[in-house]
Design a protein around this motif. Structure first.
Motif, mmCIF file in Angstrom:
data_model
loop_
_atom_site.group_PDB
_atom_site.id
_atom_site.type_symbol
_atom_site.label_atom_id
_atom_site.label_comp_id
_atom_site.label_asym_id
_atom_site.label_seq_id
_atom_site.Cartn_x
_atom_site.Cartn_y
_atom_site.Cartn_z
ATOM 1 N N GLU A 133 -11.806 32.961 15.346
ATOM 2 C CA GLU A 133 -11.882 32.383 16.694
ATOM 3 C C GLU A 133 -12.354 33.415 17.711
ATOM 4 O O GLU A 133 -13.030 33.083 18.686
ATOM 5 N N LEU A 134 -12.048 34.690 17.475
ATOM 6 C CA LEU A 134 -12.470 35.737 18.400
ATOM 7 C C LEU A 134 -13.990 35.859 18.410
ATOM 8 O O LEU A 134 -14.606 36.042 19.463
ATOM 9 N N GLN A 135 -14.608 35.734 17.229
ATOM 10 C CA GLN A 135 -16.063 35.814 17.155
ATOM 11 C C GLN A 135 -16.720 34.600 17.801
ATOM 12 O O GLN A 135 -17.790 34.716 18.407
ATOM 13 N N VAL A 136 -16.084 33.441 17.674
ATOM 14 C CA VAL A 136 -16.611 32.250 18.346
ATOM 15 C C VAL A 136 -16.546 32.444 19.863
ATOM 16 O O VAL A 136 -17.492 32.103 20.585
ATOM 17 N N LEU A 137 -15.441 33.017 20.350
ATOM 18 C CA LEU A 137 -15.326 33.289 21.786
ATOM 19 C C LEU A 137 -16.421 34.253 22.230
ATOM 20 O O LEU A 137 -17.009 34.090 23.312
ATOM 21 N N GLY A 138 -16.684 35.274 21.413
ATOM 22 C CA GLY A 138 -17.722 36.236 21.746
ATOM 23 C C GLY A 138 -19.097 35.602 21.772
ATOM 24 O O GLY A 138 -19.913 35.894 22.653
ATOM 25 N N TRP A 139 -19.364 34.729 20.812
ATOM 26 C CA TRP A 139 -20.646 34.030 20.760
ATOM 27 C C TRP A 139 -20.825 33.146 21.994
ATOM 28 O O TRP A 139 -21.905 33.101 22.588
#
Length: 321
Positions: A133-139
């Protein structure tokens, strides 16, 4: 370490196998400047407690910068981690994820753990993610265009995630055990005799094409071809892992194409966030199906995710538990 530079936070990506710590400076454009990195053991490999593992890892930074806020994400917030965080239901916005962090104090420092996500599919099957989920937030934070319209993100790995984003919200996602199955079949089956064989593009493409073109239900039958092809000299033993990788990624991509939750015809491209090698493999298989892809650097996206969370934490004043 340059004493002129100042640091604002320590970001911790703490998965099952590895701990990656990032010393960061928060900039006016809401991005993070990476000052230094440090590594330690993952959640399942820690032997003397999570507190000791973390503070041993960041000890030089503490000595130089004193107390800095620490944001953690990944399996450290799971039931086998340090402090268990909840799974937030989808659809959900990035702001809601950041505002739901678990906060606690340790050694007079403020620590925060990013929660995981869960969703339900049409067949009432539940799915969960923790860390991705952290990478989705970053994207989402990296480009304003990502917050408008419908997008599909592929996060290849041990448990590959296919994430549907709709107008800036994480709508739902699906998990495929592609990486774990690959590891199990390489080391605990009769299919592979040389688990460290060299990569062969032709064998990889052959395996992918087999499952992409197969009828539904034939994957489990086709797996044995990785063995039989070696027996009849159609596949070199050192190339069998490439063939198997192609079969598994091909099956993963085929399932994503046939998913009822989204339509590839309505997508401009699939965004891939993962290691260089895995991202390249998934991109190759998607392109075989005439599906465009855009690849993103996983570390840059991860730091953008931490920046998104930190920005939200600056807005409020979290209370400790």
């Amino acid at each position: 370490m340059d004493s002129i530079e100042h640091a604002d936070l320590i970001a911790i990506d703490w998965g099952t196998s590895h701990l990656r710590a990032y010393l960061c400076q928060y900039r006016q454009d809401n991005s993070l400047r990476l000052l230094a990195t440090s590594y330690a053991r993952g959640v399942t490999k820690v032997t003397h407690g999570f507190e000791q593992e973390l503070f041993n890892c960041i000890a030089p930074w503490q000595a130089h910068y004193q107390h800095l806020p620490i944001i953690m994400a990944g399996q450290i917030g799971s039931s086998i981690g340090w402090q268990e965080t909840t799974y937030l239901p989808c659809p959900i916005s990035p702001n809601m994820v950041a505002q739901s962090c678990l906060h606690f104090t340790c050694r007079d420092q403020q620590l925060s753990i990013v929660p995981g996500l869960h969703c339900s599919h049409e067949n009432n099957h539940r799915d969960v993610m923790r860390g991705e989920e952290l990478q989705v937030l970053g994207w989402l934070a990296q480009d304003q265009a990502h917050q408008q319209g419908q997008h599909l993100i592929c996060l290849p790995g041990t448990h590959t995630k296919w994430v549907l984003v709709d107008d800036g919200q994480v709508k739902l996602f699906k998990t495929a055990m592609t990486g774990e199955l690959y590891d199990l079949l390489c080391h605990h089956s009769v299919l592979i005799q040389d688990a460290h064989g060299e990569f062969c593009p032709h064998a990889f493409a052959s395996g992918a094409q087999y499952t992409l073109a197969s009828a539904l239900g034939s994957f489990i039958h086709g797996l044995f071809s990785a063995r039989s092809k070696q027996l009849f000299k159609e596949l070199a033993p050192e190339h069998a892992t490439s063939y198997l990788s192609g079969m598994l990624i091909g099956s993963d991509v085929r399932a994503a194409i046939n998913a009822t939750e989204w339509s590839f015809e309505q997508l401009n491209s699939v965004s891939i966030i993962g290691s260089n090698t895995l991202s390249q493999r998934f991109s190759e298989v998607l392109i075989m199906q005439q599906i465009a892809t855009t690849r993103y650097d996983v570390e840059a996206i991860t730091l953008a995710g931490f920046a998104s969370v930190y920005q939200q934490l600056l807005v409020g004043s979290p209370s400790s538990v």
